[in-house]
Design an enzyme around this catalytic site. Structure first.
Site, PDB file in Angstrom:
ATOM      1  N   GLU A  46      45.005  42.573  35.664  1.00 14.97           N
ATOM      2  CA  GLU A  46      44.586  42.174  36.999  1.00 14.97           C
ATOM      3  C   GLU A  46      45.241  43.084  38.052  1.00 14.97           C
ATOM      4  OE1 GLU A  46      44.572  37.923  39.486  1.00 14.97           O
ATOM      5  OE2 GLU A  46      45.816  38.185  37.703  1.00 14.97           O
ATOM      6  N   LYS A 115      37.189  37.200  41.346  1.00 15.92           N
ATOM      7  CA  LYS A 115      37.882  36.067  40.740  1.00 15.92           C
ATOM      8  C   LYS A 115      37.400  34.761  41.365  1.00 15.92           C
ATOM      9  CE  LYS A 115      42.678  34.742  39.594  1.00 15.92           C
ATOM     10  NZ  LYS A 115      44.089  35.197  39.692  1.00 15.92           N
ATOM     11  N   CYS A 172      42.406  36.068  35.048  1.00 17.67           N
ATOM     12  CA  CYS A 172      43.635  35.278  34.967  1.00 17.67           C
ATOM     13  C   CYS A 172      43.426  33.772  35.089  1.00 17.67           C
ATOM     14  CB  CYS A 172      44.635  35.779  35.999  1.00 17.67           C
ATOM     15  SG  CYS A 172      46.341  35.285  35.617  1.00 17.67           S
TER      16      CYS A 172
END
Length: 644
Positions: A46, A115, A172
């Site tokens: 990330e 994300k 994540c």
């Protein structure tokens, strides 16, 4: 893509905080190095172009523009490389900053995935910098040099020549969320999920991470490539360990040691994942064109699958048997407990007073007897009501005869001996068979006569005949129809021969003393039905594996066919890797041909197999796991093998 395998890797190269040019250089070096290894999908952590720990610098235009410039260099470097690469960076879109993954392939940026779930708790405060992925569909985002790329959390990256290799991305915290985006990704057709992560290290977190990865890849019947931030991140408040993982349908294929800087590599079996989804009707199928889910996703066509050889995949030669001794012992106890409890329930339900077992001195009957003893102990029944019958015939050797008697004595069951040779000779006279002809009649008459004795004894004592035959014998039809093929309850019916040995060994170690001594002798005995006369020295002459091939090879093919859906060509390729220099290729190929011929031709025996307990993921019960017509042809499978 060779036999459905795709080579993937996760890496966290050295980086400098807020230095995209340096980070791009290190990423490109890693891409080139992995290209030499044949990697087809490569995942970086990330925000790998600037560093997850860049803090408020992420809001600075100089840094975000620098990341876009670095991304264009990575895209340029990928022109001559057949690989799908994912890198992390902040992307400004419509005056908002998003935490994104960029998919780079064939010299271009194929898509930008923002994300969805932004952690703002504990040590995380991502909402300070980022906006969550917008819910609306795909939009064009402007990159460096005026290039545009699709921007959406609902992108699929699909190899045009191999559409089963479809990749989707989450970042994540998305994995940790109650509704992980990967669930919908796989519903839309993704077989491979990549995760660009920056998950700092705390005590116990690594194991929890592995639990999440195992569960999500298992639930979604997918492969999962997880790339974690490494040690170059700032340690002002946190430490990152470079925890990379590759999972496949709930099973860990590879992992990098924490703080090692290792690249995590594995070869995932996409064909197996596709087969698993076809097999499980509860897995939501790939939606048809026009459905709401399908319409929400945009497919980004690309080319990243090569045709390299299998080099990394570890293939166990004994897929039914755990590798670790501790795990093997625990698995043995679990299986024995399932067998015993299933038998105890059947005895209890039928009101059977006895359990009748033919004890030959071989492995299968030893296991069935051990299970019966456990079942009687569970029911607090007298072991003397287990009636063990030794029925020596034309091929019975002194060794197996003695072992059967010693085992029954050690276990405290009732031991009976009924010689069958004279009665079978009388039977030969009745049907006009020459007893000097050592043919199928000669062999099967003995097996059927033994079954008749056991059935009649069970009737006389209000008992059940306990079957001793195993899964491998049932698969290959290595049993006499209406002979040892038949029983009133089959406790070994889903236990393959390779596992039978380990169950007997585990029980020998548990019981110890006299029982272990005789079980050790049984474990050393050549596998044989002992239906043909012994050799001149009184030793076993009829050796099963001389006829049907090595059981460990047959079990390997059986697992591949039923559990993983392997084609014959794939089965042979994997067998060569699993057995390495143990068996020559021609032997593996000949055994494979024989396996398919026997497996298809012997279905009629499985179609009327007695009840028995399923203990593993592979079973041939006609009522549960395997339905096939008795007259199905194996020609297509044999033809594929002969072309190899």
């Amino acid at each position: 893509m060779k036999h459905g395998f795709v080579k993937v890797a996760a890496a966290s190269p050295e980086l400098r905080i807020a230095d995209p040019a340096f980070n791009a250089k290190k990423i490109i070096e890693t891409i080139k190095a992995q290209a030499k290894e044949g990697t087809e999908i490569l995942v970086f952590p990330e925000l790998s172009l600037c560093g997850y720990t860049s803090g408020d610098l992420i809001l600075n235009k100089t840094l975000t523009d620098g990341c876009l410039s670095a991304l264009s260099k990575i895209a340029e470097a990928s022109k001559e490389i057949k690989m799908l690469v994912f890198v992390g960076l902040p992307v400004v879109f419509e005056n908002k900053t998003y935490n994104c993954a960029a998919a780079v392939v064939n010299g271009r940026v194929a898509g930008i995935v923002p994300k969805t779930n932004l952690p703002t708790y504990g040590e995380f405060y991502e909402e300070r910098y980022f906006s969550a992925a917008p819910e609306r569909g795909v939009m064009p985002v402007r990159l460096a040099g005026g290039v545009f790329a699709p921007f959406s959390r609902e992108l699929l990256f699909r190899d045009g020549a191999h559409p089963e290799a479809t990749v989707a991305c989450e970042i994540c915290e998305d994995l940790w969320a109650a509704e992980a985006p990967s669930s919908k990704h796989t519903e839309a057709g993704a077989t491979i999920i990549v995760n660009l992560s920056a998950s700092n290290e705390t005590v116990g977190k690594r194991e929890y991470r592995k639990t999440l990865l195992a569960a999500q890849s298992g639930k979604c019947a997918c492969a999962y490539v997880y790339a974690d931030a490494g040690m170059s991140e700032s340690t002002s408040d946190l430490v990152f360990a470079g925890n990379h993982f590759v999972y496949e349908n709930g099973v860990a294929l590879a992992e990098a040691r924490p703080f090692s800087g290792e690249v995590c590599e594995a070869e995932i079996d996409v064909d197996f994942l596709v087969n698993e989804r076809r097999r499980m009707n509860t897995f939501v199928p790939v939606p048809q064109t026009g459905s709401p889910v399908q319409n929400a996703y945009t497919v980004c066509p690309c080319s990243f699958i090569g045709d390299g050889d299998l080099t990394l995949r570890e293939v166990s030669p004994t897929p039914f048997v755990p590798r670790e001794e501790g795990e093997l012992t625990a698995r043995a106890e679990e299986i024995l407990s399932m067998q015993a409890n299933a038998l105890a329930r059947r005895l209890q339900f039928t009101g059977a007073k006895t359990a009748v077992i033919g004890v030959s001195g071989g492995l299968d009957s030893a296991l069935a007897l051990l299970v019966a003893v456990r079942a009687f102990d569970l029911l607090k029944k007298d072991r003397k009501d287990i009636l063990g019958y030794s029925m020596p015939g034309f091929g019975t050797t002194e060794g197996t005869k003695n072992n059967s008697a010693l085992l029954m004595q050690a276990l405290g069951v009732t031991s009976k001996t009924v010689p069958i040779a004279n009665s079978v000779q009388e039977h030969f006279l009745d049907i006009g068979h020459d007893s000097d002809r050592l043919d199928t009649v000669y062999e099967n008459a003995q097996a059927r006569y033994r079954t008749m004795i056991l059935m009649d004894v069970a009737n006389a004592t209000q008992g059940l005949v306990i079957g001793t035959g195993d899964l491998s014998e049932l698969a290959l039809g290595w049993c006499t129809y209406n002979g040892d093929h038949m029983s009133m309850y089959a406790v070994n019916c889903s236990v393959p021969k390779t596992l039978v040995k380990h169950l007997v060994k585990a029980e020998a170690n548990r019981l110890g003393r006299k029982t272990k001594s005789v079980l050790d002798k049984i474990l050393e005995t050549e596998i044989s039905p002992e239906l043909l006369p012994p050799d001149a020295n009184g030793e076993i002459a009829q050796k099963t594996e001389d006829v049907i091939g090595k059981y460990e090879i047959n079990d390997f093919y059986l697992y591949g066919l039923l559990r993983r859906g392997d084609s014959p060509a794939k089965a042979l390729c994997l067998a060569e890797r699993a057995f390495k220099n143990q068996y020559p290729r021609e032997q593996l190929k000949d055994t494979l041909v024989n396996f398919y011929k026997r497996f298809f031709s012997q279905q009629f025996k499985r179609n009327c197999a007695p009840d028995g307990v399923k203990v593993g993921s592979v079973c041939l019960s006609p009522r549960g796991d395997w339905r096939m017509p008795s007259d199905a042809s194996a020609a297509l499978w044999i033809e594929e093998i002969e072309k190899l």
